[in-house]
Design a protein around this motif. Structure first.
Motif, short mmCIF file in Angstrom:
data_model
loop_
_atom_site.label_atom_id
_atom_site.label_comp_id
_atom_site.label_asym_id
_atom_site.label_seq_id
_atom_site.Cartn_x
_atom_site.Cartn_y
_atom_site.Cartn_z
N ILE A 19 -4.33 36.74 43.77
CA ILE A 19 -4.39 36.72 42.31
C ILE A 19 -4.44 38.12 41.72
O ILE A 19 -4.08 38.32 40.55
N THR A 20 -4.86 39.11 42.50
CA THR A 20 -4.97 40.46 41.95
C THR A 20 -3.60 41.12 41.81
O THR A 20 -2.64 40.74 42.49
N PRO A 21 -3.50 42.11 40.90
CA PRO A 21 -2.19 42.74 40.65
C PRO A 21 -1.59 43.37 41.90
O PRO A 21 -2.30 43.92 42.74
N GLY A 22 -0.31 43.25 42.02
CA GLY A 22 0.45 43.84 43.11
C GLY A 22 1.92 43.70 42.78
O GLY A 22 2.28 43.18 41.71
N ASN A 65 -1.78 30.82 47.69
CA ASN A 65 -0.94 31.84 47.08
C ASN A 65 -0.07 31.31 45.95
O ASN A 65 0.08 31.97 44.91
N LEU A 66 0.51 30.13 46.11
CA LEU A 66 1.48 29.63 45.14
C LEU A 66 0.90 29.50 43.73
O LEU A 66 1.46 30.05 42.78
N PRO A 67 -0.23 28.80 43.53
CA PRO A 67 -0.76 28.73 42.17
C PRO A 67 -1.28 30.08 41.67
O PRO A 67 -1.26 30.34 40.45
N SER A 68 -1.72 30.93 42.58
CA SER A 68 -2.24 32.24 42.17
C SER A 68 -1.12 33.11 41.60
O SER A 68 -1.27 33.68 40.51
N VAL A 84 3.27 32.16 34.45
CA VAL A 84 2.86 31.40 33.26
C VAL A 84 2.37 32.35 32.17
O VAL A 84 2.71 32.20 30.99
N LEU A 85 1.57 33.35 32.56
CA LEU A 85 1.11 34.34 31.59
C LEU A 85 2.29 35.04 30.93
O LEU A 85 2.32 35.23 29.71
N GLY A 86 3.26 35.42 31.74
CA GLY A 86 4.45 36.06 31.18
C GLY A 86 5.18 35.15 30.21
O GLY A 86 5.61 35.59 29.13
N SER A 87 5.29 33.88 30.56
CA SER A 87 5.96 32.93 29.68
C SER A 87 5.23 32.78 28.35
O SER A 87 5.85 32.65 27.28
N LEU A 88 3.90 32.81 28.40
CA LEU A 88 3.11 32.71 27.17
C LEU A 88 3.30 33.92 26.26
O LEU A 88 3.11 33.83 25.04
N LEU A 89 3.67 35.04 26.86
CA LEU A 89 3.88 36.26 26.08
C LEU A 89 5.29 36.34 25.48
O LEU A 89 5.57 37.25 24.69
#
Length: 202
Positions: free
Chosen positions: A18-21, A153-156, A162-167
């Motif tokens: 879930i962390t940035p990478g 990993n998949l939902p993470s 999803v966050l990108g889509s919301l933006l």
């Protein structure tokens, strides 16, 4: 696998997923530029490609890297160079005005193949095998670790798309979209910091 070790591993899998990478930065950008539906193959490619990588590390690649450390270093630097290329592509994406100009998101195979040159993916895979895989029934535990990692990993990683889509709506303005893509490119480059730091101390 003992229950306490399993719980510890699931925590490791979630935090590292879930962390940035590199994967998550690209999925965030893909969610903005293409939406969740068109990004699904990218998400699945990451999870299944990473599953194969974990199995490969567990079945012998780790031993190869220990015997010939230069092969690991070569792979890492190739991965770093490829990440710089991807950052350049994202930065130049701009703010497309029509669906036909939006280009194409990562395909399933591209995303799966990318795991083999992704420095964070290698660190995650080696960490999972060396830290959380019991020696008793080793092969079975490697397969269990790989499958569980993919399930976590998949939902993470999907959360980033999803966050990108919301933006997307907020980023409809061309100037905002250009700034966003530039920011994502810079974050992708920043994800190479551990590799650069290691090189500086080498």
């Amino acid at each position: 696998m003992p229950a306490d070790l399993l719980v510890a591993f699931l925590g490791f899998a979630f935090v590292t997923s879930i962390t940035p990478g590199p994967n998550n930065m690209m999925l965030l950008a893909s969610g903005v530029n293409f939406g969740v539906r068109r990004t699904l193959p990218h998400m699945l490619g990451i999870s299944l490609g990473f599953l194969v990588l974990v199995v490969a590390v567990g079945l012998g690649l780790d031993q190869l890297f220990r015997a010939l450390p230069v092969t690991y270093q070569i792979l890492r630097y190739l991965g770093g160079a490829y990440l710089l290329y991807l950052a350049w592509c994202i930065a130049r994406a701009g703010a497309p005005k029509t669906e036909g100009q939006r280009g194409k998101p990562f395909s399933f195979l591209q995303a799966a193949a990318f795991q083999w040159v992704n420095p964070k993916a290698w660190i995650m895979a080696i960490g999972a095998i060396t830290t959380y895989t019991p020696e008793q029934n080793f092969i079975g535990n490697v397969l269990l670790i790989a499958v569980l990692f993919a399930v976590v990993n998949l939902p993470s990683v999907g959360a980033w798309a999803v966050l990108g889509s919301l933006l997307r709506q907020w980023l409809e303005q061309p100037a905002r979209r250009r700034l966003f893509n530039l920011g994502m490119a810079l974050l992708l480059v920043a994800s190479l910091y551990p590799l650069l730091l290691e090189s500086a101390h080498a």
